[in-house]
Write an enzyme that holds these catalytic residues in place. Structure first.
Site, short mmCIF file in Angstrom:
data_model
loop_
_atom_site.label_atom_id
_atom_site.label_comp_id
_atom_site.label_asym_id
_atom_site.label_seq_id
_atom_site.Cartn_x
_atom_site.Cartn_y
_atom_site.Cartn_z
N SER A 157 0.83 -1.20 0.00
CA SER A 157 0.00 0.00 0.00
C SER A 157 0.88 1.26 0.00
O SER A 157 1.66 1.47 -0.91
CB SER A 157 -0.96 -0.04 1.19
OG SER A 157 -1.94 0.96 1.09
N ASP A 254 -10.05 -4.39 -4.50
CA ASP A 254 -9.25 -3.31 -3.92
C ASP A 254 -9.42 -2.08 -4.79
O ASP A 254 -9.24 -2.15 -6.01
CB ASP A 254 -7.78 -3.75 -3.91
CG ASP A 254 -6.83 -2.71 -3.32
OD1 ASP A 254 -7.31 -1.63 -2.90
OD2 ASP A 254 -5.62 -2.99 -3.28
N HIS A 284 -7.75 -5.25 -0.15
CA HIS A 284 -6.61 -4.47 0.31
C HIS A 284 -6.30 -4.86 1.75
O HIS A 284 -7.19 -4.95 2.59
CB HIS A 284 -6.94 -2.98 0.23
CG HIS A 284 -5.75 -2.10 0.33
ND1 HIS A 284 -4.99 -1.75 -0.77
CD2 HIS A 284 -5.18 -1.48 1.40
CE1 HIS A 284 -4.01 -0.95 -0.38
NE2 HIS A 284 -4.10 -0.77 0.92
#
Length: 313
Positions: A157, A254, A284
């Site tokens: 991320s 995601d 995610h």
């Protein structure tokens, strides 16, 4: 697209039952506490050795945690990793389980970096910290039992964003020659600049929500012009040539899925060797849920296999 993985669905149901607001409805301290609770693992995987200390960083002492694998022979390859959390939340403890698993699976040293967080320290503080930690890892690898000529970077991320940025900085400044980059559902775009279908398709209900992603960016980027800076949004870089080989992992449910795919495609078009694995049915953050979602281990295996290959070349 198929439905989310059954383990993912059960996790999302439990989160819904808690009746807590999404991240963008919380204060920064509460959001930090929430991620700590979500990613806590009561019985972490044993490793050979763990050391934690601070190095000299651009803004003062910079904490790092170094993991040595249970097996293997020195000198190890070195994987410098940056935690996710939207540059606002997360830390050494939230990503401890993944660091342990990768150290063992890849037979490498893992250096986890506790970079400065926004909004207290907006862009480019995190990039500066992560690059400084990477330079330090190269310089002092031999004292840790590692090999300074076999150093890779990675993260998930926001950590994937920082890893990508570090490779750009290293190239642009004639810095360390890195052997690999591992980018897990990386945040490489700025939502204010370019739209992707996954933003709308997965806007709500899959742990990271689009509004929360925007909340993170608002706290990380203190000036509108930062949104066009390639070190803040690597997808905006004009040239991606000359970067280290990459592993890019994306998740089907995601909001950041499509930008991760776009970045993998851009790297490939620039002549950078790329392995892209999409985990359909995943959300995610799934990589960190090693005790909850089985496919987390599959993703760790993909990362570890590619790191092993990078360290022996």
């Amino acid at each position: 697209m198929d439905d989310p993985d059954p383990q993912v669905e059960r996790l999302l149901e439990r989160i819904d039952q808690q009746r807590t607001p999404p991240t963008h409805g919380m204060s920064v301290p509460t959001a930090r506490e929430r991620l700590d609770e979500l990613f806590t693992t009561p019985d972490p995987e044993p490793v050979g050795e763990i050391e934690e200390f601070s190095i000299e960083g651009p803004g003062g002492p910079l904490p790092v945690r170094v993991y040595a694998p249970e097996t293997g022979t020195e000198p190890y390859g070195v994987f410098v990793t940056f935690h996710g959390g939207g540059w606002v939340v997360g830390g050494l403890d939230t990503h401890d389980p993944v660091c342990r698993a990768l150290a063992n699976a890849a037979d490498c040293l893992v250096v986890s970096v506790d970079y400065r967080l926004a909004p207290e320290h907006p862009f480019p503080a995190a990039v500066e910290d992560c690059y400084a930690a990477t330079e330090w890892a190269v310089e002092y690898a031999d004292e840790l039992g590692g090999d300074g000529e076999r150093v890779a970077v990675g993260g998930d991320s926001a950590g994937g964003n920082l890893a990508a940025a570090v490779t750009l900085v290293a190239r642009d400044r004639d810095g360390p020659e890195l052997c690999h980059q591992s980018l897990v559902y990386p945040s490489v775009n700025s939502p204010s600049l370019q739209e992707f279908g996954s933003y709308e398709e997965n806007a709500e209900g899959y742990l990271l929500e689009r509004a929360s992603a925007e909340w993170y960016y608002e706290r990380y980027l203190s000036h509108p012009t930062d949104a066009r800076n390639a070190y803040a949004a690597p997808l905006m870089a004009r040239d991606l040539s000359g970067l280290p080989p990459a592993t890019v992992i994306t998740a089907g449910f995601d909001p950041l899925r499509d930008e991760g795919i776009a970045y993998a495609d851009r790297l490939d078009a620039a002549g950078v060797p790329v392995t892209h694995e999409q985990f359909e049915g995943m959300i995610h953050g799934f990589l960190n849920l090693v005790d909850t979602i089985d496919r987390s281990r599959d993703a760790i295996a993909v990362l570890a296999d590619d790191l092993r290959d990078a360290f022996v070349q």
